[in-house]
Enzyme design. Structure first.
Site, PDB file in Angstrom:
ATOM      1  N   ASP A 180       9.875  -6.500  -3.967  1.00  0.00           N
ATOM      2  CA  ASP A 180       8.796  -7.065  -3.151  1.00  0.00           C
ATOM      3  C   ASP A 180       8.607  -8.501  -3.609  1.00  0.00           C
ATOM      4  O   ASP A 180       8.437  -8.758  -4.801  1.00  0.00           O
ATOM      5  CB  ASP A 180       7.499  -6.275  -3.321  1.00  0.00           C
ATOM      6  CG  ASP A 180       6.477  -6.601  -2.238  1.00  0.00           C
ATOM      7  OD1 ASP A 180       6.197  -7.807  -2.039  1.00  0.00           O
ATOM      8  OD2 ASP A 180       5.972  -5.674  -1.590  1.00  0.00           O
ATOM      9  N   LYS A 236       3.863  -8.215  -7.306  1.00  0.00           N
ATOM     10  CA  LYS A 236       3.578  -6.817  -6.980  1.00  0.00           C
ATOM     11  C   LYS A 236       4.602  -5.869  -7.592  1.00  0.00           C
ATOM     12  O   LYS A 236       4.249  -4.838  -8.162  1.00  0.00           O
ATOM     13  CB  LYS A 236       3.549  -6.616  -5.458  1.00  0.00           C
ATOM     14  CG  LYS A 236       2.321  -7.160  -4.770  1.00  0.00           C
ATOM     15  CD  LYS A 236       2.352  -6.809  -3.290  1.00  0.00           C
ATOM     16  CE  LYS A 236       1.068  -7.243  -2.601  1.00  0.00           C
ATOM     17  NZ  LYS A 236       1.064  -6.883  -1.166  1.00  0.00           N
ATOM     18  N   ARG A 274      -6.673  -0.916  -1.356  1.00  0.00           N
ATOM     19  CA  ARG A 274      -5.813   0.211  -0.966  1.00  0.00           C
ATOM     20  C   ARG A 274      -4.531   0.300  -1.767  1.00  0.00           C
ATOM     21  O   ARG A 274      -3.859   1.325  -1.728  1.00  0.00           O
ATOM     22  CB  ARG A 274      -5.504   0.134   0.533  1.00  0.00           C
ATOM     23  CG  ARG A 274      -4.721  -1.096   0.895  1.00  0.00           C
ATOM     24  CD  ARG A 274      -4.859  -1.495   2.353  1.00  0.00           C
ATOM     25  NE  ARG A 274      -4.057  -2.683   2.633  1.00  0.00           N
ATOM     26  CZ  ARG A 274      -4.414  -3.901   2.308  1.00  0.00           C
ATOM     27  NH1 ARG A 274      -5.559  -4.122   1.688  1.00  0.00           N
ATOM     28  NH2 ARG A 274      -3.649  -4.945   2.586  1.00  0.00           N
ATOM     29  N   CYS A 292       2.031 -21.411  29.692  1.00  0.00           N
ATOM     30  CA  CYS A 292       1.078 -22.025  30.623  1.00  0.00           C
ATOM     31  C   CYS A 292      -0.298 -21.380  30.510  1.00  0.00           C
ATOM     32  O   CYS A 292      -1.314 -22.045  30.712  1.00  0.00           O
ATOM     33  CB  CYS A 292       1.603 -21.932  32.053  1.00  0.00           C
ATOM     34  SG  CYS A 292       2.835 -23.186  32.410  1.00  0.00           S
ATOM     35  N   ASN A 298       6.626  -4.778   8.919  1.00  0.00           N
ATOM     36  CA  ASN A 298       7.002  -5.341  10.212  1.00  0.00           C
ATOM     37  C   ASN A 298       8.270  -4.659  10.722  1.00  0.00           C
ATOM     38  O   ASN A 298       9.101  -4.174   9.944  1.00  0.00           O
ATOM     39  CB  ASN A 298       7.185  -6.858  10.130  1.00  0.00           C
ATOM     40  CG  ASN A 298       8.372  -7.250   9.265  1.00  0.00           C
ATOM     41  OD1 ASN A 298       9.493  -7.343   9.753  1.00  0.00           O
ATOM     42  ND2 ASN A 298       8.128  -7.465   7.974  1.00  0.00           N
ATOM     43  N   ALA A 343       0.826  -1.210   0.000  1.00  0.00           N
ATOM     44  CA  ALA A 343       0.000   0.000   0.000  1.00  0.00           C
ATOM     45  C   ALA A 343       0.865   1.266   0.000  1.00  0.00           C
ATOM     46  O   ALA A 343       0.705   2.135  -0.862  1.00  0.00           O
ATOM     47  CB  ALA A 343      -0.929  -0.016   1.208  1.00  0.00           C
TER      48      ALA A 343
END
Length: 1011
Positions: free
Chosen positions: A460, A484, A471, A588, A533, A434
């Site tokens: 990419d 892309k 988008r 846990c 990220n 985007a």
């Protein structure tokens, strides 16, 4: 599965996580008029068409001019002289098949405006704004004015006198688990969560699952008062029953009403939202300066000429007159002059930012979600202009005059020399999603790398998916499945045929340093990061620091966004990953004590990965990799035992002979997870179990579970079995079915073994207990498994498995069916409210909410920083780090921090400093590690001070060598190139990769490659 037939969730999935279904339904009924199809108008149109309104009408009486091409990405040189609306309509129509896009080339009239719920004026006169603003206000039509002039922008909203917003911030309702409620007036509620509860004064909550004080469970919303991070007060609880345990408080969102004044009144008494709190007085001046600019155009039938001093003085005189009748304390005259000098400019990045904000206001008007603009917003990026010592030399009327070039709108602001400089730039864009698409659009408009010697490399590794189309506006439905980077590069060149773009499909990480090494980075002028990220951003930032290249970085999260610029030797770098940036749940908690739906969804995702991916991958490795078994045994006895057990089950014990076996496995798996395991847990820790200190074991965050009984008539029970059986069948190559009637018949033949809880079973209550018990392994069982698996079966291909790669966006592959059912059954065990398909997909799929408006705005801000980097600004105060939240009108523009410096031996060093080294001497002798250390010590004038060496910012990572000196000594006399083969040494491998690269970066010039 989710059923919202009126909304295409495959297309709008990421936007739905921002707006929600109800707001989206309101949005898709709206008809919108956008007047003006220059750069700002087309930006707004693009964003709201992607958003999915019912219809968009674009109106423009004007024809394309050369200056329009600097910011109007759907106009080309062949369109000069043609109507802007008619030329733009075909390409805008391709953005979203659900939106009817039409062009109007006639004048604006009240009759035309009356057909729409929202009207947006761009490139309009003040008289038109007053006239149509009054009409819209009187007729309940939402009215927006957006305008940009050079490096300045303006936005105005009028949504009527009684505009109701259903959700002002778009955040999920806050909830908190309760540990105690006092019986008094007012009652004090204490929370158990490790984080602050998040409730605010005057907010309202509802209560559920309280044991004891059950009166609160049945009451309506209760007003709260904030007391502390873990407490708040409520109503009078003195007459209620005594609180015993449990309970959840959940925020209740209430609608809010806003009142707007018509533009004519708002001009006199402006309410402003600040985009930069360091420019408050400048924004107030801009309010008058834009009015003066309208007066100038009305009088002279033109905008002020670029860099024309006479026009600037005329505009300033008009602004002074307006000030006399205003409440403005001080007029910023320098700002008015700069507005006059640049008003003929039409810049893609400014239009991207203002256009993103304006489109977001359109969506608010249609969806009634998020806080609307009240009522004026001004923005300027005048710090993008050349720094004062170069300003008079570079920018004159002659250097800024138009020349029938597609960049005339940009040359009017920055001059011809800067345009030539832009064309020569070589940039590396990492990511074509985007933000990457928006950056490439801006690059094409401004001409970055579009000249002799210029170039853009975009990489990419992903392919286009349907959810991207909402988008990532460079892609079309026919591009689904294509790469892309290739599609984006082609679309960029179609916008500006002079662009030179090369598409790669590489992930930028240590494995691609052979491609993106010293030679590649040395040829670059800068890097743009469009990544999703933190780890990837940190790695790319490290490469930019090593090679001393500037980096533009930006990101979004729904309506929130940020942008920053990293400039060598001036600003701090992006920096390392912050600890705890990715929150992990205790094992846990997931295994035995979940208390939030996020826990059960993570548990379900782990189940999916373990059952249908990891185990299948292990089988294939065992079959075809002779060293797999040996490597597995070296991983520790506990882990080896788990893997070997899985291999025996998959190859021998549980290998299905057909579909009936898959159904049987799924049914027995259901019994184990949702009945047997819970019964065993309750056998070890009964409901009335108390701790060694006498407190109830099942209290606070520990929710006491209850076992489930399988019911074939229960939809969720059957959802699990159908999905689990089909996934199990897929990994073994067995044909499955969705036929629930056939599944019901198959279930009747399944034998479910009886289960009796065992005594002496140890269930871990903390992760520490689990870690400490890893050494307790049944060695006899492990040896037996090793013998059974000592040699793979001869007919390997018949045992080959097909691991499932989790794919959240395919509604037919059973992946999300399994996770939703598995999670909600687990939630039912623990009385946790379940999550629907939509929410489960977001959490389990780790989906980042995204919307085109925020993406456009952030990309615009990044490219404004690009202007400064290309010009070589030397003042840190010129740069901006931006944080925005368009949902609540929150904008923070601040100066970036300078890189921290360290004084060592009387010299200052920062992360940007390095020590150039000649790897081979004139006599062709290779430098040794000893000589490298000596060279750095001499260069830094450290003498024999080993402590100072360890304090240097670029040498601190060598501290393990100093501390482990005896183990480094064998490497001391080795030539540096041999360290590559010796890097398995504990001391050398402890040195972070970024430091190794910085230390030996100059050796690459001698032909060596170091990692």
């Amino acid at each position: 599965m989710s059923f919202n037939a009126d909304i295409d969730e495959g297309l709008y999935s990421r936007q739905l996580y921002v707006l929600g279904h109800e707001a989206m339904r309101r949005l898709k009924t709206a008809d919108v008029l956008i007047a003006g199809m220059r750069g700002l108008g087309v930006e707004i149109a693009k964003n709201i068409i992607l958003a999915g309104v019912n219809s968009v009408t674009i109106q423009d009486e004007g024809v394309t001019q050369w200056a329009d091409l600097s910011s109007q990405f759907y106009l080309g040189e062949s369109n000069v002289g043609q109507n802007r609306a008619e030329c733009s309509q075909p390409q805008l129509s391709q953005l979203n098949a659900y939106v009817n896009v039409s062009a109007c080339t006639g004048p604006l009239t009240e009759n035309l405006l009356a057909q729409f719920q929202v009207v947006v004026l761009t490139d309009s006169s003040l008289d038109e704004q007053r006239r149509f603003g009054e009409f819209c206000h009187s007729n309940g039509i939402k009215f927006i004015v957006a305008d940009t002039k050079g490096l300045c922008g303006q936005l105005f909203c009028d949504f009527g006198e009684d505009f109701e917003v259903m959700d002002t911030n778009g955040e999920p309702p806050v909830s908190a688990m309760i540990s105690h409620i006092s019986k008094e007036n007012p009652g004090i509620v204490m929370c158990t969560d490790e984080k602050r509860h998040g409730f605010e004064d005057g907010g309202h909550v509802t209560f559920s699952e309280i044991r004891g004080m059950t009166e609160l469970n049945n009451s309506g919303p209760v007003e709260v008062k904030f007391l502390g991070a873990d407490s708040f007060s409520i109503c009078d609880t003195s007459a209620f029953s005594e609180y015993k345990s449990g309970g959840v408080a959940t925020e209740v969102k209430k609608s809010t009403k806003f009142t707007f004044e018509p533009l004519s009144k708002a001009l006199v008494h402006p309410k402003m939202t600040m985009t930069d709190y360091g420019k408050t007085e400048r924004h107030e001046t801009l309010h008058l300066a834009f009015q003066a600019l309208h007066a100038f155009v009305k009088t002279n039938k033109r905008l002020p000429k670029a860099r024309a001093q006479a026009d600037a003085e005329t505009l300033l005189s008009m602004a002074r007159e307006l000030k006399e009748d205003s409440q403005l304390q001080k007029l910023d005259e320098d700002l008015v002059r700069k507005l006059s000098f640049t008003a003929r400019g039409d810049l893609g990045p400014v239009n991207a930012f203002i256009g993103g904000l304006a489109a977001q206001e359109v969506m608010k008007a249609c969806s009634r979600k998020f806080t609307p603009l009240q009522q004026w917003l001004y923005f300027d990026a005048l710090e993008c202009l050349p720094e004062e010592n170069e300003l008079t030399q570079l920018l004159t009327e002659e250097t800024c005059e138009p020349s029938d070039s597609r960049y005339d709108g940009q040359i009017a602001v920055f001059g011809k020399a800067f345009q030539e400089n832009l064309a020569r730039q070589k940039y590396f864009l990492v990511g074509a999603g985007a933000i990457g698409c928006e950056l490439l659009k801006n690059f094409a408009l401004i001409g970055l790398g579009a000249g002799e010697g210029g170039h853009i490399t975009v990489t990419d590794m992903d392919s286009i998916e349907r959810s991207n189309l909402n988008r990532q506006f460079l892609f079309r439905p026919q591009d689904i499945g294509r790469l892309k980077s290739e599609v984006a590069a082609k679309a960029t060149v179609s916008m500006n045929p002079s662009m030179r773009v090369t598409a790669h499909q590489n992930r930028v990480d240590p494995d691609s340093e052979g491609v993106y090494g010293l030679q590649f980075f040395s040829d670059l002028d800068g890097v743009a990061a469009a990544l999703d990220n933190v780890e990837a951003r940190v790695y790319l930032d490290g490469r930019c620091v090593v090679h001393q290249k500037p980096m533009l970085e930006g990101g979004t999260l729904g309506s929130k966004g940020h942008s920053l610029v990293v400039v060598p030797f001036m600003t701090e770098s992006y920096g390392p990953v912050k600890s705890g940036s990715e929150k992990e749940f205790p094992l846990c908690t997931l295994k035995n004590f979940p208390y939030r739906i996020e826990h059960t969804l993570q548990w379900a995702r782990d189940q999916f990965e373990g059952l249908f991916k990891q185990q299948a991958e292990n089988v294939n490795l065992y079959l075809y990799d002779d060293s797999f078994l040996q490597r597995t045994l070296k991983r520790g006895e506990a882990e080896a035992l788990e893997i070997l057990q899985g291999l025996c089950q998959s190859i021998e014990d549980q290998h299905p002979g057909g579909w009936q076996d898959c159904v049987g496995w799924a049914r027995r798996r259901w019994e184990t997870l949702y009945n047997n395991d819970i019964r065993q847990l309750l056998h070890c820790f009964p409901c009335d179990h108390v701790t060694s200190s006498g407190l109830p074991f099942w209290s606070g965050q520990k929710r006491c579970p209850h076992p489930l009984t399988f019911d074939p008539n229960n939809t969720t029970h059957m959802d699990y079995v159908v999905a689990a059986a089909n996934l199990y069948a897929q990994i073994y190559g067995v044909e499955g079915t969705r036929d629930r009637a056939a599944m019901g018949q198959a279930l009747q033949c399944v034998q479910v073994p009886n289960f009796t809880p065992k005594s002496g079973v140890k269930i871990h209550t903390t992760d520490k207990e689990m870690e400490n018990d890893k050494g307790d392994v049944d060695n006899d069982l492990l040896e037996g498994l090793k013998r059974r698996l000592s040699s793979p079966p001869q007919d390997k291909d018949s045992f080959r498995m097909h691991p499932a790669e989790f794919e959240k966006d395919d509604a037919t592959n059973f992946h999300m069916d399994f996770i939703v059912a598995a999670s909600n059954l687990r939630a039912e065990n623990y009385d946790i409210p379940p999550a629907d398909w939509h929410k489960s997909k977001q959490i389990a799929g780790r989906i980042i909410p995204a919307i085109a408006t925020t993406t456009a705005a952030v990309a615009g801000l990044m490219c404004l920083e690009l202007y400064k980097v290309v010009q070589g600004h030397q003042n840190t105060a010129s740069f901006r780090t931006a944080y925005i939240n368009m949902a609540v009108q929150h904008y923070v523009m601040s100066q970036p921090f300078r890189a921290p410096s360290y004084c060592v031996a009387g010299k200052d060093y920062s992360v940007w400093d390095d020590f150039p080294v000649q790897g081979i001497s004139a006599s062709q002798k290779e430098m040794t590690l000893r000589e490298l250390f000596a060279h750095i010590k001499r260069g830094a004038q450290l003498g024999d001070n080993r402590g100072c060496f360890m304090e240097m910012p670029n040498c601190t990572a060598l501290t393990p060598m100093w501390k482990d000196w005896n183990k480094v000594c064998p490497l001391w006399c080795e030539p540096l190139p041999r360290l590559r083969s010796l890097r398995t040494s504990r001391s050398w491998s402890s040195v972070p990769h970024s430091l190794k690269m910085r230390t030996v970066r100059r050796f690459h010039q001698s032909g060596y490659r170091f990692r």
